[in-house]
Design a protein around this motif. Structure first.
Motif, mmCIF file in Angstrom:
data_model
loop_
_atom_site.group_PDB
_atom_site.id
_atom_site.type_symbol
_atom_site.label_atom_id
_atom_site.label_comp_id
_atom_site.label_asym_id
_atom_site.label_seq_id
_atom_site.Cartn_x
_atom_site.Cartn_y
_atom_site.Cartn_z
ATOM 1 N N TYR A 179 0.820 -1.214 0.000
ATOM 2 C CA TYR A 179 0.000 0.000 0.000
ATOM 3 C C TYR A 179 0.854 1.265 0.000
ATOM 4 O O TYR A 179 0.381 2.329 -0.382
ATOM 5 C CB TYR A 179 -0.969 -0.010 1.195
ATOM 6 C CG TYR A 179 -0.319 0.016 2.560
ATOM 7 C CD1 TYR A 179 0.049 1.220 3.161
ATOM 8 C CD2 TYR A 179 -0.103 -1.158 3.269
ATOM 9 C CE1 TYR A 179 0.621 1.244 4.412
ATOM 10 C CE2 TYR A 179 0.468 -1.139 4.527
ATOM 11 C CZ TYR A 179 0.829 0.065 5.097
ATOM 12 O OH TYR A 179 1.404 0.092 6.343
ATOM 13 N N GLY A 180 2.116 1.164 0.398
ATOM 14 C CA GLY A 180 3.006 2.314 0.328
ATOM 15 C C GLY A 180 3.264 2.744 -1.109
ATOM 16 O O GLY A 180 3.575 3.905 -1.378
ATOM 17 N N TYR A 181 3.128 1.795 -2.047
ATOM 18 C CA TYR A 181 3.317 2.081 -3.473
ATOM 19 C C TYR A 181 2.033 2.599 -4.106
ATOM 20 O O TYR A 181 2.010 2.896 -5.291
ATOM 21 C CB TYR A 181 3.776 0.814 -4.199
ATOM 22 C CG TYR A 181 5.247 0.513 -4.058
ATOM 23 C CD1 TYR A 181 6.089 0.476 -5.165
ATOM 24 C CD2 TYR A 181 5.809 0.283 -2.811
ATOM 25 C CE1 TYR A 181 7.443 0.201 -5.041
ATOM 26 C CE2 TYR A 181 7.164 0.002 -2.664
ATOM 27 C CZ TYR A 181 7.966 -0.032 -3.774
ATOM 28 O OH TYR A 181 9.309 -0.302 -3.647
ATOM 29 N N ALA A 182 0.968 2.680 -3.300
ATOM 30 C CA ALA A 182 -0.316 3.159 -3.814
ATOM 31 C C ALA A 182 -0.722 4.497 -3.187
ATOM 32 O O ALA A 182 -1.854 4.941 -3.349
ATOM 33 C CB ALA A 182 -1.399 2.124 -3.544
ATOM 34 N N GLY A 183 0.192 5.125 -2.457
ATOM 35 C CA GLY A 183 -0.086 6.439 -1.889
ATOM 36 C C GLY A 183 -0.824 6.414 -0.563
ATOM 37 O O GLY A 183 -1.359 7.441 -0.135
ATOM 38 N N LEU A 184 -0.842 5.267 0.125
ATOM 39 C CA LEU A 184 -1.581 5.153 1.386
ATOM 40 C C LEU A 184 -0.664 5.137 2.607
ATOM 41 O O LEU A 184 -1.128 4.885 3.721
ATOM 42 C CB LEU A 184 -2.441 3.889 1.373
ATOM 43 C CG LEU A 184 -3.526 3.835 0.293
ATOM 44 C CD1 LEU A 184 -4.234 2.481 0.317
ATOM 45 C CD2 LEU A 184 -4.524 4.968 0.494
ATOM 46 N N GLY A 185 0.611 5.389 2.392
ATOM 47 C CA GLY A 185 1.556 5.361 3.509
ATOM 48 C C GLY A 185 1.229 6.376 4.590
ATOM 49 O O GLY A 185 1.298 6.082 5.785
ATOM 50 N N GLU A 186 0.862 7.587 4.188
ATOM 51 C CA GLU A 186 0.552 8.626 5.162
ATOM 52 C C GLU A 186 -0.664 8.265 6.018
ATOM 53 O O GLU A 186 -0.697 8.564 7.216
ATOM 54 C CB GLU A 186 0.310 9.963 4.454
ATOM 55 C CG GLU A 186 1.561 10.683 3.981
ATOM 56 C CD GLU A 186 2.160 10.100 2.708
ATOM 57 O OE1 GLU A 186 3.230 10.561 2.280
ATOM 58 O OE2 GLU A 186 1.559 9.160 2.135
ATOM 59 N N VAL A 187 -1.656 7.618 5.398
ATOM 60 C CA VAL A 187 -2.847 7.190 6.153
ATOM 61 C C VAL A 187 -2.450 6.174 7.218
ATOM 62 O O VAL A 187 -2.884 6.269 8.382
ATOM 63 C CB VAL A 187 -3.898 6.582 5.206
ATOM 64 C CG1 VAL A 187 -5.073 6.027 6.004
ATOM 65 C CG2 VAL A 187 -4.383 7.628 4.215
ATOM 66 N N ALA A 188 -1.625 5.204 6.847
ATOM 67 C CA ALA A 188 -1.198 4.170 7.798
ATOM 68 C C ALA A 188 -0.364 4.765 8.921
ATOM 69 O O ALA A 188 -0.528 4.404 10.096
ATOM 70 C CB ALA A 188 -0.401 3.094 7.055
ATOM 71 N N VAL A 189 0.537 5.675 8.583
ATOM 72 C CA VAL A 189 1.366 6.316 9.601
ATOM 73 C C VAL A 189 0.501 7.090 10.592
ATOM 74 O O VAL A 189 0.716 7.040 11.810
ATOM 75 C CB VAL A 189 2.397 7.252 8.925
ATOM 76 C CG1 VAL A 189 2.980 8.234 9.918
ATOM 77 C CG2 VAL A 189 3.513 6.427 8.297
ATOM 78 N N PHE A 190 -0.489 7.807 10.079
ATOM 79 C CA PHE A 190 -1.394 8.565 10.951
ATOM 80 C C PHE A 190 -2.137 7.630 11.904
ATOM 81 O O PHE A 190 -2.258 7.915 13.099
ATOM 82 C CB PHE A 190 -2.399 9.348 10.107
ATOM 83 C CG PHE A 190 -3.390 10.134 10.911
ATOM 84 C CD1 PHE A 190 -3.053 11.364 11.454
ATOM 85 C CD2 PHE A 190 -4.668 9.639 11.141
ATOM 86 C CE1 PHE A 190 -3.959 12.087 12.204
ATOM 87 C CE2 PHE A 190 -5.586 10.349 11.883
ATOM 88 C CZ PHE A 190 -5.238 11.580 12.424
ATOM 89 N N LEU A 191 -2.613 6.508 11.382
ATOM 90 C CA LEU A 191 -3.385 5.582 12.203
ATOM 91 C C LEU A 191 -2.529 4.877 13.246
ATOM 92 O O LEU A 191 -2.909 4.792 14.421
ATOM 93 C CB LEU A 191 -4.073 4.539 11.320
ATOM 94 C CG LEU A 191 -5.197 5.044 10.405
ATOM 95 C CD1 LEU A 191 -5.688 3.919 9.503
ATOM 96 C CD2 LEU A 191 -6.346 5.604 11.231
ATOM 97 N N PHE A 192 -1.352 4.373 12.832
ATOM 98 C CA PHE A 192 -0.569 3.525 13.727
ATOM 99 C C PHE A 192 0.422 4.297 14.590
ATOM 100 O O PHE A 192 0.658 3.916 15.741
ATOM 101 C CB PHE A 192 0.156 2.441 12.922
ATOM 102 C CG PHE A 192 -0.770 1.400 12.382
ATOM 103 C CD1 PHE A 192 -1.239 0.381 13.198
ATOM 104 C CD2 PHE A 192 -1.198 1.436 11.061
ATOM 105 C CE1 PHE A 192 -2.111 -0.581 12.711
ATOM 106 C CE2 PHE A 192 -2.071 0.472 10.565
ATOM 107 C CZ PHE A 192 -2.529 -0.539 11.399
ATOM 108 N N PHE A 193 1.018 5.381 14.059
ATOM 109 C CA PHE A 193 1.963 6.160 14.863
ATOM 110 C C PHE A 193 1.286 7.348 15.540
ATOM 111 O O PHE A 193 1.936 8.103 16.247
ATOM 112 C CB PHE A 193 3.127 6.643 13.988
ATOM 113 C CG PHE A 193 4.072 5.544 13.610
ATOM 114 C CD1 PHE A 193 5.102 5.182 14.447
ATOM 115 C CD2 PHE A 193 3.908 4.853 12.430
ATOM 116 C CE1 PHE A 193 5.966 4.153 14.115
ATOM 117 C CE2 PHE A 193 4.768 3.813 12.080
ATOM 118 C CZ PHE A 193 5.802 3.467 12.925
ATOM 119 N N GLY A 194 -0.003 7.488 15.309
ATOM 120 C CA GLY A 194 -0.770 8.533 15.979
ATOM 121 C C GLY A 194 -1.832 7.924 16.866
ATOM 122 O O GLY A 194 -1.638 7.751 18.070
#
Length: 330
Positions: A179-194
């Motif tokens: 999913y990092g290759y599909a532009g969803l990395g920021e969403v995952a970072v927000f959810l898991f590191f926030g």
């Protein structure tokens, strides 16, 4: 073995994204426990108050062991993700050319000028299986510490959060459809590191969450997103060339920079609200004392001074956490 190369492979500048939310969650949990154990001085003492004090004493008894375990989980998980990312990007060729020292700028003919980039393990010739093994060891240590934290705190549902975190770390750049290759990395970072890191820590320590925890979790998530966005803006040319459609690639450099600035402003507005609510007005004063750092960070990105911007993003992440700890304690 090149120890310095492996230390670079840890990506130490990204570690504040894992440390800060645990500090914030622990500080707010301590505040929550203190409020739970505080009673109005009346006689006879209400039974509800006696029960709350007993719960608070139980929570305080295992506060530090659980807090330390949560910190270890976050750090080992971040290291595992970094190594897994290095492995996956390395075997795909996305890190092509990342075998030079960070002090040696990589030529970028499309943008003009050079961009200083840290080395990567697989791209520097380290056998991929060794990097994958390092990721596995770090993930196993995170799982062991997480299981211990759950056993002590009895917050069993956090096992599911831990499992999802490990899966998210691998499939960020691993698997057939990362999913990092599909532009969803920021969403995952927000959810898991926030959200997950702050609220999971608060729940494990205090047995519940509150509105202040949610606000602080959103702020930590935005700070973590900015760290990732700096990396993705730095690597935008190579990512586009290798088909890695990060958010920066999808939006384009100009719009991604605007979004980065918007995230910084939102994080600061929310951060001021949290810090001033915890300790009026001095929490806000402490946070504002470091305002020069995000100003420099936002101005560094358009100038493509990404090493400075990355350091500033890490500093801002830790600054918010430290101010929250101080404000909650006071």
């Amino acid at each position: 073995m090149d120890l310095r190369l492996w230390l670079t492979g840890l990506r130490p500048k990204t570690l504040p994204a894992s440390i800060a939310p645990v500090l914030v969650g622990a500080a707010l949990a301590s505040r929550h426990i203190d409020q739970l154990g505080t009673c109005v001085e009346i006689h006879p003492v209400p039974q509800e108050c006696v029960a709350n004090q007993a719960i608070a004493e139980t929570l305080q008894a295992h506060f530090w062991p659980v807090a330390i375990l949560c910190m270890l989980v976050a750090v080992f998980l971040q290291i595992a993700v970094n190594f897994a990312n290095d492995y996956s990007d390395g075997i795909r060729g996305t890190d092509e050319g990342r075998d030079m020292a960070e002090s040696e700028p990589e030529p970028d003919a499309q943008r003009g000028g050079g961009i200083s980039k840290p080395r990567r393990l697989v791209a520097s010739g380290v056998p991929p299986k060794h990097v994958l093994a390092a990721a596995g060891i770090a993930a196993a240590l995170a799982a062991i510490c997480g299981l211990a934290a759950v056993v002590v705190s009895q917050a069993w549902w956090l096992l599911a959060v831990g499992a999802l975190s490990l899966l998210a770390g691998w499939f960020y750049t691993g698997g057939k459809h990362p999913y990092g290759y599909a532009g969803l990395g920021e969403v995952a970072v927000f959810l898991f590191f926030g959200l997950a890191a702050v609220l999971g820590t608060e729940y494990a320590l205090a047995g519940g969450i509150d509105a202040m925890g949610v606000a602080a979790a959103v702020c930590c998530g935005l700070n973590a997103v900015m760290l990732l966005m700096v990396n993705n803006l730095r690597d935008i040319v190579e990512d586009e060339r290798h088909g890695k459609r990060t958010l920066a690639v999808r939006l384009g450099e100009r719009r991604a920079t605007v979004l980065f600035t918007a995230c910084c402003i939102a994080a600061w507005v929310l951060g001021l609200f949290v810090c001033m609510t915890l300790w009026l007005p001095w929490g806000g004063v402490l946070l504002i004392s470091g305002v020069g750092v995000p100003v420099r960070m936002v101005s560094s990105v358009p100038k493509r001074r990404f090493r400075t911007a990355l350091s500033d993003a890490g500093f801002q992440t830790l600054l918010f956490a430290v101010v929250v700890v101080i404000a909650a304690a006071v």
